[in-house]
Design an enzyme around this catalytic site. Structure first.
Site, mmCIF file in Angstrom:
data_model
loop_
_atom_site.group_PDB
_atom_site.id
_atom_site.type_symbol
_atom_site.label_atom_id
_atom_site.label_comp_id
_atom_site.label_asym_id
_atom_site.label_seq_id
_atom_site.Cartn_x
_atom_site.Cartn_y
_atom_site.Cartn_z
ATOM 1 N N GLU A 280 0.842 -1.213 0.000
ATOM 2 C CA GLU A 280 0.000 0.000 0.000
ATOM 3 C C GLU A 280 0.873 1.256 0.000
ATOM 4 O O GLU A 280 0.552 2.255 -0.645
ATOM 5 C CB GLU A 280 -0.938 0.026 1.213
ATOM 6 C CG GLU A 280 -2.010 -1.034 1.202
ATOM 7 C CD GLU A 280 -2.800 -1.088 -0.104
ATOM 8 O OE1 GLU A 280 -3.258 -0.038 -0.572
ATOM 9 O OE2 GLU A 280 -2.941 -2.202 -0.653
ATOM 10 N N TRP A 283 1.763 1.910 -3.331
ATOM 11 C CA TRP A 283 0.676 2.556 -4.090
ATOM 12 C C TRP A 283 0.791 4.077 -3.949
ATOM 13 O O TRP A 283 0.537 4.836 -4.885
ATOM 14 C CB TRP A 283 -0.707 2.105 -3.594
ATOM 15 C CG TRP A 283 -1.274 0.952 -4.367
ATOM 16 C CD1 TRP A 283 -1.359 -0.339 -3.944
ATOM 17 C CD2 TRP A 283 -1.847 0.986 -5.701
ATOM 18 N NE1 TRP A 283 -1.941 -1.114 -4.931
ATOM 19 C CE2 TRP A 283 -2.250 -0.332 -6.005
ATOM 20 C CE3 TRP A 283 -2.049 1.984 -6.650
ATOM 21 C CZ2 TRP A 283 -2.852 -0.665 -7.222
ATOM 22 C CZ3 TRP A 283 -2.648 1.649 -7.866
ATOM 23 C CH2 TRP A 283 -3.033 0.347 -8.143
ATOM 24 N N TRP A 311 -21.230 13.221 -18.333
ATOM 25 C CA TRP A 311 -21.599 13.429 -16.921
ATOM 26 C C TRP A 311 -22.932 14.167 -16.835
ATOM 27 O O TRP A 311 -23.270 14.951 -17.713
ATOM 28 C CB TRP A 311 -20.530 14.246 -16.190
ATOM 29 C CG TRP A 311 -19.160 13.657 -16.253
ATOM 30 C CD1 TRP A 311 -18.086 14.153 -16.936
ATOM 31 C CD2 TRP A 311 -18.706 12.451 -15.626
ATOM 32 N NE1 TRP A 311 -16.995 13.341 -16.772
ATOM 33 C CE2 TRP A 311 -17.343 12.283 -15.972
ATOM 34 C CE3 TRP A 311 -19.312 11.495 -14.811
ATOM 35 C CZ2 TRP A 311 -16.587 11.214 -15.532
ATOM 36 C CZ3 TRP A 311 -18.554 10.428 -14.364
ATOM 37 C CH2 TRP A 311 -17.208 10.294 -14.727
ATOM 38 N N ASN A 346 -10.681 3.061 3.515
ATOM 39 C CA ASN A 346 -10.391 2.913 2.084
ATOM 40 C C ASN A 346 -11.470 2.137 1.325
ATOM 41 O O ASN A 346 -11.878 2.528 0.237
ATOM 42 C CB ASN A 346 -9.032 2.247 1.888
ATOM 43 C CG ASN A 346 -8.706 2.076 0.419
ATOM 44 O OD1 ASN A 346 -8.635 3.053 -0.324
ATOM 45 N ND2 ASN A 346 -8.548 0.842 -0.024
ATOM 46 N N TRP A 364 -16.210 12.742 -11.533
ATOM 47 C CA TRP A 364 -15.323 12.394 -10.415
ATOM 48 C C TRP A 364 -14.648 13.620 -9.801
ATOM 49 O O TRP A 364 -14.273 13.624 -8.636
ATOM 50 C CB TRP A 364 -14.271 11.358 -10.836
ATOM 51 C CG TRP A 364 -13.397 11.771 -11.999
ATOM 52 C CD1 TRP A 364 -13.633 11.551 -13.314
ATOM 53 C CD2 TRP A 364 -12.141 12.480 -11.939
ATOM 54 N NE1 TRP A 364 -12.613 12.064 -14.085
ATOM 55 C CE2 TRP A 364 -11.686 12.638 -13.263
ATOM 56 C CE3 TRP A 364 -11.365 12.982 -10.906
ATOM 57 C CZ2 TRP A 364 -10.488 13.296 -13.584
ATOM 58 C CZ3 TRP A 364 -10.168 13.630 -11.217
ATOM 59 C CH2 TRP A 364 -9.744 13.787 -12.543
ATOM 60 N N TRP A 387 -9.268 8.715 -7.317
ATOM 61 C CA TRP A 387 -10.555 9.021 -7.981
ATOM 62 C C TRP A 387 -10.544 8.525 -9.419
ATOM 63 O O TRP A 387 -11.509 7.951 -9.908
ATOM 64 C CB TRP A 387 -10.880 10.518 -7.909
ATOM 65 C CG TRP A 387 -11.592 10.848 -6.629
ATOM 66 C CD1 TRP A 387 -11.031 11.306 -5.473
ATOM 67 C CD2 TRP A 387 -12.997 10.680 -6.352
ATOM 68 N NE1 TRP A 387 -11.994 11.431 -4.507
ATOM 69 C CE2 TRP A 387 -13.208 11.063 -5.009
ATOM 70 C CE3 TRP A 387 -14.091 10.248 -7.097
ATOM 71 C CZ2 TRP A 387 -14.471 11.029 -4.410
ATOM 72 C CZ3 TRP A 387 -15.355 10.219 -6.494
ATOM 73 C CH2 TRP A 387 -15.537 10.608 -5.174
HETATM 74 P P1 FAD Z 1 -3.397 1.924 5.364
HETATM 75 O O1 FAD Z 1 -4.218 0.805 4.824
HETATM 76 O O2 FAD Z 1 -2.878 1.772 6.727
HETATM 77 O O3 FAD Z 1 -2.228 2.177 4.324
HETATM 78 C C1 FAD Z 1 -0.970 2.775 4.676
HETATM 79 C C2 FAD Z 1 -0.643 3.940 3.812
HETATM 80 O O4 FAD Z 1 -0.515 3.552 2.454
HETATM 81 C C3 FAD Z 1 -1.722 5.013 3.816
HETATM 82 O O5 FAD Z 1 -1.582 5.858 4.910
HETATM 83 C C4 FAD Z 1 -1.481 5.708 2.490
HETATM 84 O O6 FAD Z 1 -0.468 6.674 2.572
HETATM 85 C C5 FAD Z 1 -1.011 4.569 1.592
HETATM 86 N N1 FAD Z 1 -2.158 4.051 0.849
HETATM 87 C C6 FAD Z 1 -3.073 3.143 1.240
HETATM 88 N N2 FAD Z 1 -3.962 2.895 0.255
HETATM 89 C C7 FAD Z 1 -3.597 3.682 -0.785
HETATM 90 C C8 FAD Z 1 -4.111 3.885 -2.089
HETATM 91 N N3 FAD Z 1 -5.160 3.211 -2.538
HETATM 92 N N4 FAD Z 1 -3.493 4.772 -2.896
HETATM 93 C C9 FAD Z 1 -2.410 5.442 -2.478
HETATM 94 N N5 FAD Z 1 -1.865 5.294 -1.245
HETATM 95 C C10 FAD Z 1 -2.458 4.423 -0.414
HETATM 96 N N6 FAD Z 1 -5.216 8.630 0.424
HETATM 97 C C11 FAD Z 1 -4.630 9.740 0.876
HETATM 98 O O7 FAD Z 1 -3.607 9.664 1.576
HETATM 99 N N7 FAD Z 1 -5.130 10.982 0.541
HETATM 100 C C12 FAD Z 1 -6.234 11.134 -0.245
HETATM 101 O O8 FAD Z 1 -6.628 12.276 -0.525
HETATM 102 C C13 FAD Z 1 -6.891 9.956 -0.694
HETATM 103 N N8 FAD Z 1 -8.012 10.042 -1.451
HETATM 104 C C14 FAD Z 1 -8.638 8.892 -1.865
HETATM 105 C C15 FAD Z 1 -9.785 8.984 -2.661
HETATM 106 C C16 FAD Z 1 -10.447 7.843 -3.088
HETATM 107 C C17 FAD Z 1 -11.672 7.945 -3.940
HETATM 108 C C18 FAD Z 1 -9.946 6.574 -2.718
HETATM 109 C C19 FAD Z 1 -10.637 5.325 -3.176
HETATM 110 C C20 FAD Z 1 -8.793 6.463 -1.961
HETATM 111 C C21 FAD Z 1 -8.119 7.610 -1.534
HETATM 112 N N9 FAD Z 1 -6.936 7.536 -0.756
HETATM 113 C C22 FAD Z 1 -6.334 8.682 -0.339
HETATM 114 C C23 FAD Z 1 -6.250 6.235 -0.551
HETATM 115 C C24 FAD Z 1 -6.633 5.478 0.731
HETATM 116 O O9 FAD Z 1 -8.021 5.415 0.870
HETATM 117 C C25 FAD Z 1 -6.044 6.094 1.997
HETATM 118 O O10 FAD Z 1 -4.675 6.338 1.831
HETATM 119 C C26 FAD Z 1 -6.229 5.152 3.190
HETATM 120 O O11 FAD Z 1 -7.584 4.878 3.378
HETATM 121 C C27 FAD Z 1 -5.644 5.802 4.419
HETATM 122 O O12 FAD Z 1 -5.897 5.039 5.555
HETATM 123 P P2 FAD Z 1 -4.718 4.304 6.313
HETATM 124 O O13 FAD Z 1 -3.604 5.244 6.573
HETATM 125 O O14 FAD Z 1 -5.318 3.614 7.474
HETATM 126 O O15 FAD Z 1 -4.275 3.248 5.228
#
Ligand code: FAD
Length: 480
Positions: A280, A283, A311, A346, A364, A387
């Site tokens: 992640e 990612w 849209w 997420n 979006w 997004w």
């Molecule tokens: P964990 O599951 O603990 O993951 C650890 C770290 O990995 C996160 O803190 C984050 O930095 C990174 N990460 C995790 N999932 C993703 C992902 N899919 N893409 C990129 N990095 C990821 N994340 C943001 O940080 N800022 C945003 O503005 C943001 N907008 C989002 C919008 C949408 C529509 C979606 C579907 C996802 C978005 N995310 C965003 C990605 C993700 O949802 C969050 O990073 C995650 O939910 C953060 O929670 P966590 O720290 O507990 O994640």
């Protein structure tokens, strides 16, 4: 003659540990002036949203406290960043400004022009990495092009040298003989007052480096082992919730990387969770490299054919979505979690985003703008890339024709309905079978639970089957 100080400009790197720019300033042996500049123009349309401003205030306070423990302090200045830094350098006779590089489209030309402007004044300007494990210029495919698909990018990252070890924070920072004037944080109005809507965020979060450290430790102790299973369950504390800390640089990805690797080596049963977690984190790197190489990512479809998507203008639907009043409990729970706490799980982010795009056929960019304003972890790269991923218009995105059924998603990932009950209290008394789709419940069951559809809780704003058909028809237009 007092020694000329080094200015360290803090922006999205609000920490003292593992901070290459600050470490270089310490190594210079000169006094250090840490400064943050409140510049509402620098980000242009990407100026911080309301929830991020709240977070920033807490984070700056925390950074100042940490600096004071080390004999220093955080100076606050406002206005045009370049002018503020030039003026500060003149005022305190500083001959160097160090900072952590950024990756947003607006910051890159700014950094180049800052270097030029400071150079004219005879001030050295140095920028450092620290926000990412891999610089976007460094990881390219075999043809020397930026990656567009995640898995080969991920594998290439893993095959590279292990990210460098993080460095601890300095225990003491040399102060200048005289501190220059500083703004008062309260004068910036970063936090809401009338109304004060930040109560839920204060209960949920502790911005700052200490808060990040506590989250990371808690993650490794209690969550990491089961992460690959729990990460999809919004009702349990199954993810790290480090995202706002990463977005504001209160922890570095290097610190996380090495802490997680060490924890997994110490307790091999945590290995699967650790691998899944580090994926992640990659990612996040992938999103940043996409933004870096495709500057239009926050505004235009990565796959240009999607710019022709038909849209709809649906103000009512958009408002119902924003307020968590769509009549689909899992969507409403997510949107209310976001409003109350500044964060959303997420899995639920994917569900609500899909609902906005594919059930309501709303652009979006509208969803992204709402997230930008309401998320404490709003991050231009992650927000835009995610997004577009859901919309199907992004790099390596979910195909547009894969349309989430919100009820099935809810039954699968919030089977007992605990998440819904927490954020949609008017449905609390529905049992775990009916709570996912109250409009299908028998009238007697609704009455027993005190739910009056269209009154205490909305009827669904769209019918899933019809919405699905309309979305697929719209997608046909893009394909042509
Ligand atoms: P964990 O599951 O603990 O993951 C650890 C770290 O990995 C996160 O803190 C984050 O930095 C990174 N990460 C995790 N999932 C993703 C992902 N899919 N893409 C990129 N990095 C990821 N994340 C943001 O940080 N800022 C945003 O503005 C943001 N907008 C989002 C919008 C949408 C529509 C979606 C579907 C996802 C978005 N995310 C965003 C990605 C993700 O949802 C969050 O990073 C995650 O939910 C953060 O929670 P966590 O720290 O507990 O994640």
């Amino acid at each position: 003659m007092p020694q000329s100080p080094v200015i360290v400009w803090f922006r999205r790197d609000l920490r003292l540990a593992d901070h290459p720019a600050l470490d270089a300033a310490v190594a210079s042996g000169r006094p250090i002036i840490p400064v943050h500049v409140h510049d509402t123009e620098l980000g242009g349309k990407w100026a911080l949203g309301a929830a991020s401003r709240w977070w920033l205030a807490g984070s700056l306070r925390s950074l100042d406290e940490e600096l004071q423990k080390r004999g220093s302090r955080l100076l606050l200045r406002s206005g045009d960043t370049a002018e503020a830094l030039r003026a500060l350098a003149k005022e305190c006779n500083a001959q160097a400004v160090y900072f952590t590089r950024g990756y947003e489209p607006f910051i890159r030309p700014f950094e180049a022009s800052l270097k030029g402007a400071l150079g004219e004044d005879g001030v050295e300007c140095r920028r450092f990495g620290g926000h990412l494990l891999f610089e976007p210029e460094e990881v390219m495919n075999k043809s020397g092009e930026p990656f567009k698909v995640f898995t080969p990018y991920y594998k290439t990252c893993l095959a590279r040298a292990t990210p460098r070890q993080p460095r601890p924070a300095a225990t003491k920072l040399d102060a200048p003989a005289v501190w220059p004037e500083s703004d008062a944080l309260e004068a910036w109005g970063l936090e809401p007052t009338k109304p004060d809507w930040a109560g839920g965020m204060r209960e949920t979060w502790a911005p700052g480096e200490r808060g990040a450290e506590a989250r990371l430790n808690d993650f490794m102790k209690t969550i990491m082992r089961g992460y690959s299973d729990t990460r999809n369950l919004p009702d349990v504390s199954g993810t790290s919730r480090l995202s706002p800390y990463l977005a504001f640089g209160e922890v570095s990805p290097h610190q996380i990387w090495h802490a997680v690797c060490a924890a997994s080596e110490a307790a091999p049963e945590g290995r699967k969770g650790a691998e899944s977690y580090l994926r992640e984190l990659i990612w996040r790197e992938f999103s940043y490299q996409l933004l870096f190489h495709h500057l239009h990512l926050p505004e235009a479809a990565f796959r240009p054919e999607f710019n022709a998507f038909p849209w709809t203008q649906n103000e009512q639907g958009l408002e119902a979505w924003r307020r968590g009043r769509t009549g689909y409990p899992i969507v409403d729970a997510g949107m209310r979690q976001l409003w109350e706490t500044g964060w959303m799980h997420n899995r639920v982010r994917m569900i609500v985003a899909s609902f906005l795009i594919k059930h309501l056929l709303i652009d979006w960019r509208e969803g992204k703008a709402w997230f930008w304003d309401t998320l404490v972890d709003a991050d231009l790269a992650n927000n835009a890339a995610s997004w577009q991923w859901v919309a199907g218009s992004g790099a390596d995105a979910a195909p547009y024709f894969r349309i989430f059924n919100p009820t099935l998603q809810s039954e699968k990932f919030d089977a007992e309905g605990g998440y819904i009950r927490r954020f949609v209290p008017e449905l609390t008394k529905l049992d775990s079978k009916t709570i996912h789709a109250p409009w299908l419940a028998a009238p007697a069951a609704l009455a027993r639970a005190g739910v009056r559809l269209g009154d205490t809780y909305p009827m669904p704003v769209v019918d899933h089957a019809k919405a699905r058909a309309a979305a697929l028809a719209a997608y046909e237009r893009v394909k042509k």
